[in-house]
Design a protein around this motif. Structure first.
Motif, PDB file in Angstrom:
ATOM      1  N   VAL A 244       0.773  -1.295  -0.242  1.00  0.00           N
ATOM      2  CA  VAL A 244      -0.045  -0.532   0.005  1.00  0.00           C
ATOM      3  C   VAL A 244       0.789   1.420   0.175  1.00  0.00           C
ATOM      4  N   TYR A 245       1.991   1.276   0.834  1.00  0.00           N
ATOM      5  CA  TYR A 245       2.809   2.349   1.339  1.00  0.00           C
ATOM      6  C   TYR A 245       3.447   2.335  -0.903  1.00  0.00           C
ATOM      7  N   LEU A 246       4.100   1.406  -1.112  1.00  0.00           N
ATOM      8  CA  LEU A 246       4.319   1.585  -2.690  1.00  0.00           C
ATOM      9  C   LEU A 246       3.840   2.227  -3.197  1.00  0.00           C
ATOM     10  N   TYR A 247       2.350   1.626  -3.651  1.00  0.00           N
ATOM     11  CA  TYR A 247       1.123   2.182  -4.518  1.00  0.00           C
ATOM     12  C   TYR A 247       0.624   3.903  -3.758  1.00  0.00           C
ATOM     13  N   LYS A 248       0.691   3.903  -2.623  1.00  0.00           N
ATOM     14  CA  LYS A 248       0.241   5.318  -2.460  1.00  0.00           C
ATOM     15  C   LYS A 248       1.892   6.374  -3.222  1.00  0.00           C
ATOM     16  N   GLN A 249       3.396   6.042  -2.820  1.00  0.00           N
ATOM     17  CA  GLN A 249       3.608   6.828  -3.132  1.00  0.00           C
ATOM     18  C   GLN A 249       3.502   6.660  -4.713  1.00  0.00           C
ATOM     19  N   ALA A 250       3.269   5.842  -5.848  1.00  0.00           N
ATOM     20  CA  ALA A 250       3.760   6.330  -7.416  1.00  0.00           C
ATOM     21  C   ALA A 250       2.725   6.733  -7.414  1.00  0.00           C
ATOM     22  N   PHE A 251       1.670   6.370  -6.931  1.00  0.00           N
ATOM     23  CA  PHE A 251      -0.208   6.715  -8.032  1.00  0.00           C
ATOM     24  C   PHE A 251      -0.751   7.945  -6.921  1.00  0.00           C
ATOM     25  N   THR A 252      -0.432   7.741  -5.287  1.00  0.00           N
ATOM     26  CA  THR A 252      -1.718   8.726  -4.978  1.00  0.00           C
ATOM     27  C   THR A 252       0.084   9.724  -4.640  1.00  0.00           C
ATOM     28  N   TYR A 253       1.315  10.243  -4.224  1.00  0.00           N
ATOM     29  CA  TYR A 253       2.164  11.393  -4.989  1.00  0.00           C
ATOM     30  C   TYR A 253       3.092  11.581  -5.986  1.00  0.00           C
ATOM     31  N   ALA A 254       2.151  10.400  -6.311  1.00  0.00           N
ATOM     32  CA  ALA A 254       3.142  10.474  -7.946  1.00  0.00           C
ATOM     33  C   ALA A 254       4.528  10.474  -7.723  1.00  0.00           C
ATOM     34  N   ASN A 255       5.127   9.964  -6.787  1.00  0.00           N
ATOM     35  CA  ASN A 255       6.467  10.004  -7.118  1.00  0.00           C
ATOM     36  C   ASN A 255       7.274   8.678  -7.521  1.00  0.00           C
ATOM     37  N   PHE A 256       7.328   8.306  -8.638  1.00  0.00           N
ATOM     38  CA  PHE A 256       7.567   6.797  -9.423  1.00  0.00           C
ATOM     39  C   PHE A 256       8.567   6.088  -8.654  1.00  0.00           C
ATOM     40  N   GLY A 257       9.834   7.338  -8.673  1.00  0.00           N
ATOM     41  CA  GLY A 257      11.290   7.227  -7.813  1.00  0.00           C
ATOM     42  C   GLY A 257      11.309   6.259  -6.375  1.00  0.00           C
ATOM     43  N   MET A 258      10.481   6.883  -5.280  1.00  0.00           N
ATOM     44  CA  MET A 258      10.117   6.196  -4.088  1.00  0.00           C
ATOM     45  C   MET A 258       9.447   4.949  -4.251  1.00  0.00           C
ATOM     46  N   GLY A 259       8.182   5.262  -5.642  1.00  0.00           N
ATOM     47  CA  GLY A 259       7.804   3.516  -5.805  1.00  0.00           C
ATOM     48  C   GLY A 259       8.650   2.772  -5.117  1.00  0.00           C
ATOM     49  N   ALA A 260       9.805   3.000  -6.508  1.00  0.00           N
ATOM     50  CA  ALA A 260      10.243   1.252  -7.423  1.00  0.00           C
ATOM     51  C   ALA A 260      11.362   1.125  -6.640  1.00  0.00           C
ATOM     52  N   ALA A 261      11.876   2.575  -5.729  1.00  0.00           N
ATOM     53  CA  ALA A 261      12.414   2.051  -4.759  1.00  0.00           C
ATOM     54  C   ALA A 261      12.141   0.960  -3.606  1.00  0.00           C
ATOM     55  N   THR A 262      10.941   1.069  -3.456  1.00  0.00           N
ATOM     56  CA  THR A 262      10.063   0.767  -1.991  1.00  0.00           C
ATOM     57  C   THR A 262       9.990  -0.945  -2.709  1.00  0.00           C
ATOM     58  N   GLY A 263       9.483  -1.205  -4.446  1.00  0.00           N
ATOM     59  CA  GLY A 263       9.115  -2.062  -5.136  1.00  0.00           C
ATOM     60  C   GLY A 263      10.728  -3.365  -4.678  1.00  0.00           C
TER      61      GLY A 263
ATOM     62  N   ARG B 114       9.416 -15.658  -9.388  1.00  0.00           N
ATOM     63  CA  ARG B 114       7.703 -16.077  -8.822  1.00  0.00           C
ATOM     64  C   ARG B 114       8.627 -14.686  -7.768  1.00  0.00           C
ATOM     65  N   LEU B 115       9.338 -14.841  -7.009  1.00  0.00           N
ATOM     66  CA  LEU B 115       9.529 -14.120  -5.793  1.00  0.00           C
ATOM     67  C   LEU B 115       9.231 -12.760  -5.718  1.00  0.00           C
ATOM     68  N   LEU B 116       8.978 -12.042  -7.159  1.00  0.00           N
ATOM     69  CA  LEU B 116       8.896 -10.595  -7.206  1.00  0.00           C
ATOM     70  C   LEU B 116       7.151 -10.701  -7.372  1.00  0.00           C
ATOM     71  N   PRO B 117       7.374  -9.565  -6.502  1.00  0.00           N
ATOM     72  CA  PRO B 117       5.450  -9.273  -6.219  1.00  0.00           C
ATOM     73  C   PRO B 117       5.112  -8.493  -7.153  1.00  0.00           C
ATOM     74  N   PRO B 118       3.688  -8.765  -7.587  1.00  0.00           N
ATOM     75  CA  PRO B 118       3.407  -8.878  -8.519  1.00  0.00           C
ATOM     76  C   PRO B 118       3.176  -6.808  -8.711  1.00  0.00           C
ATOM     77  N   ILE B 119       2.928  -5.884  -7.390  1.00  0.00           N
ATOM     78  CA  ILE B 119       2.461  -4.710  -7.244  1.00  0.00           C
ATOM     79  C   ILE B 119       3.924  -4.331  -8.259  1.00  0.00           C
ATOM     80  N   VAL B 120       5.144  -4.808  -7.518  1.00  0.00           N
ATOM     81  CA  VAL B 120       6.355  -4.035  -8.183  1.00  0.00           C
ATOM     82  C   VAL B 120       6.891  -3.569 -10.099  1.00  0.00           C
ATOM     83  N   ILE B 121       6.108  -4.368 -10.227  1.00  0.00           N
ATOM     84  CA  ILE B 121       5.434  -4.130 -11.908  1.00  0.00           C
ATOM     85  C   ILE B 121       4.856  -3.354 -12.605  1.00  0.00           C
ATOM     86  N   ILE B 122       3.525  -2.791 -11.385  1.00  0.00           N
ATOM     87  CA  ILE B 122       2.424  -2.182 -12.064  1.00  0.00           C
ATOM     88  C   ILE B 122       3.899  -0.979 -12.453  1.00  0.00           C
TER      89      ILE B 122
END
Lengths: 290, 276
Positions: A244-263, B114-122
């Motif tokens: 959820v943190y990742l999703y919000k960083q990327a799409f709510t706060y439009a900060n793709f870099g932070m979202g990617a780093a979280t990923g 498979r380890l990769l969480p799907p949310i990462v690739i969106i």
């Protein structure tokens, strides 16, 4: 065993292409993205480790990490304990076995969205039957919408409800596969119920239990829908988990870099968890086969 | 050895509890979808009531979109299932029957990725699909669903094909059968239970999936779970009866599907864990 040639590689191609196109390439791109600052319609600018540093200093990240670790451990071990207890009862033989198994499997077919509908309805403070039963017993309100701890407890309950069938089937099948003669022999030797469980059942099912644990750890680490649909991380970002943190960083706060780093932080943690269990599994596996 | 009655009573109690835990919420939703609105709010929940179809009528009249999204869900789930099973049986056959560095590397890659969480690739896929103009199409979801189940599908199929004696392939080969014939005429019929198991996994997932559908669809390819979540999040207050009617319509087919094929589901799950 035969040596492979071009036809075999072509047979592997569809599966491999899907994985490369939709997971491998995007994840490499996410890795690059995690070192850049970018947003909707803006060119990515290289910023080094700034995103990782930003996350390190973000309280919301640490809270999301803590929530995630707490919740997945409760879910995974809760499911495991329930499954062990249930399977131990079921292997002794139960009435209407087929029907009971079908009912236990039902949550496997239910979507996260519908599961959230069910539990929201049952626990609605005004109309929910469980909420009103608790109130009738004089218990304090289960305020999942306003109390972050209660919110996370409800996330755990829904998640366990949804995934108990998966863990239970694996544990139950493993218990059924333990040879009956071992128990007979142990009984003759005078072992009591607990000793039989400890020295025959546990070693017999350990391999399968570890596999179930790895699967559930990796899958529950992705936890998103239950939290998103129930609390969306609120109140005040108190119930966020990493996805959820990742999703919000990327799409709510439009900060793709932070979202990617979280990923990528999520990828590394998943990898570490899996590595620990694979090592454990191999060690136990060899011992069992010996 | 005969058991004493307290043990039997305890066991019956455990069975009752787990049946109530697993089946209770489902039964409550399905029953409530046929209750007149006031009964939905009664406490304790009514068991005897005059069944009504009013909520289903509202669903048909006010949310015609819902049935279109249900059809989308069905089409996407069927296509994703076909793609996954086809790709998995091909890969599972090669993993079972052939050895070599490339094969081992491919199998390892499959398990590891498979380890990769799907949310990462969106993150990268969202702009990429917009750019290609394939956002909000069946194809995106079909591919994504297949991608996340092709690993487990291949491993389950490998386990099943391992159980088919290689002497059969060799005999067929001596009789002049080619690779494709062996696969179609010999392996696939004998590995059919494994194919069904893999199909159940991916079908149930595709029918119910939320995250990808939420991110990658807006109108055309929207799936049923998304509409249900919109009904639940309604700002004007939740119409519980309507929500139950929609949820029941969405859950009954897939629940019957799982119960009908539970034998294969159980076998598939254990093939992936006990033997693997």
């Amino acid at each position: 065993m035969r040596r492979f040639g071009l036809p075999q590689l072509l047979m592997l191609a569809p599966a491999q292409l899907l994985l490369v196109a939709f997971i491998a390439i995007p994840s490499v791109y996410v890795f690059w993205l995690s070192f850049t600052e970018s947003s909707y319609g803006k060119e990515a600018v290289f910023v080094g480790l700034a995103n990782y540093a930003g996350i390190w200093e973000d309280d919301a990240f640490w809270r999301a990490l803590r929530n995630t670790l707490l919740v997945i451990n409760v879910i995974v071990y809760g499911e495991l304990l329930l499954s062990l207890a249930l399977a131990a009862v079921f292997v002794q033989g139960i009435p209407f076995r087929g029907l009971v198994l079908a009912i236990i499997l039902m949550p496997y077919a239910i979507s996260e969205v519908v599961a959230v509908v069910m539990w929201k309805y049952m626990l609605d403070p005004n109309i929910g039957s469980i909420a009103r039963a608790l109130a009738a017993l004089g218990l304090p309100d289960f305020a999942w919408a306003t109390n972050p701890t209660h919110g996370l407890v409800l996330v755990c309950i829904i998640s366990i409800w949804l995934h108990l069938p998966f863990t239970f089937i694996i544990v139950y099948a493993a218990m059924l596969a333990v040879p009956k003669e071992l128990y007979e022999a142990a009984k003759i030797d005078g072992a009591n119920g607990w000793q039989r469980f400890r020295h025959i059942t546990v070693p017999g099912i350990l391999g399968a239990v570890l596999v179930a644990l790895i699967f559930r750890y990796i899958l529950s680490f992705r936890l998103f829908s239950e939290v998103w649909l129930l609390t969306a991380g609120g109140p005040a970002r108190q119930t966020e988990v990493l996805a959820v943190y990742l999703y919000k960083q990327a799409f709510t706060y439009a900060n793709f870099g932070m979202g990617a780093a979280t990923g990528w932080i999520m990828v590394v943690i998943s990898g570490l968890v899996a590595a620990v269990y694979v090592v454990l599994l191999q060690r136990k596996g060899f011992r069992r086969d010996a | 050895m005969r058991e004493r009655w307290p043990q039997r009573l305890l066991r019956a109690l455990v069975v009752l509890l787990v049946v109530a835990w697993s089946g209770g919420p489902v039964a409550l939703i399905v029953l409530s979808s046929f209750k007149p609105t006031p009964e939905i709010f009664s406490f304790p929940p009514s068991v005897v009531f005059e069944p009504t179809l009013e909520h289903y009528r509202t669903l048909v009249e006010k949310w015609p979109d819902f049935f279109a999204t249900l059809a989308n869900s069905a089409i996407i789930a069927v296509l994703a299932t076909l793609l996954t099973v086809a790709a998995s049986v091909l890969a599972g056959y090669v993993y079972s029957r052939y050895r070599g560095t490339a094969i081992a590397a491919s199998a390892l890659f499959m398990v590891a990725i498979r380890l990769l969480p799907p949310i990462v690739i969106i993150l990268p896929l969202f702009p990429a699909t917009s750019l290609l103009g394939v956002n909000d199409t069946y194809a995106v979801l079909v591919m994504l669903y297949a991608t996340f189940f092709v690993s487990i599908g291949s491993m389950v199929l490998k386990t099943y094909i391992d159980g088919i004696p290689t002497e059969l392939d060799e005999a067929a080969r001596i009789d002049g059968a080619g690779e494709l014939q062996i696969l179609l005429r010999l392996i696939m019929p004998l590995a059919a239970p494994g194919m069904v198991a893999a199909a159940v996994f991916v079908f149930v997932y595709s029918w119910n999936e939320y995250l990808f559908a939420f991110v990658f669809t807006t109108t055309e390819a929207k799936t049923a779970p998304i509409v249900i979540s919109e009904m639940m999040g309604s700002l004007t207050g939740v119409d519980w009866g309507l929500l139950f009617a929609a949820a029941t319509t969405q859950l009954v087919p897939v629940t019957l599907f799982v119960i009908a094929l539970q034998r294969f589901l159980v076998a598939g799950l254990t093939a992936g864990s006990v033997k693997g």
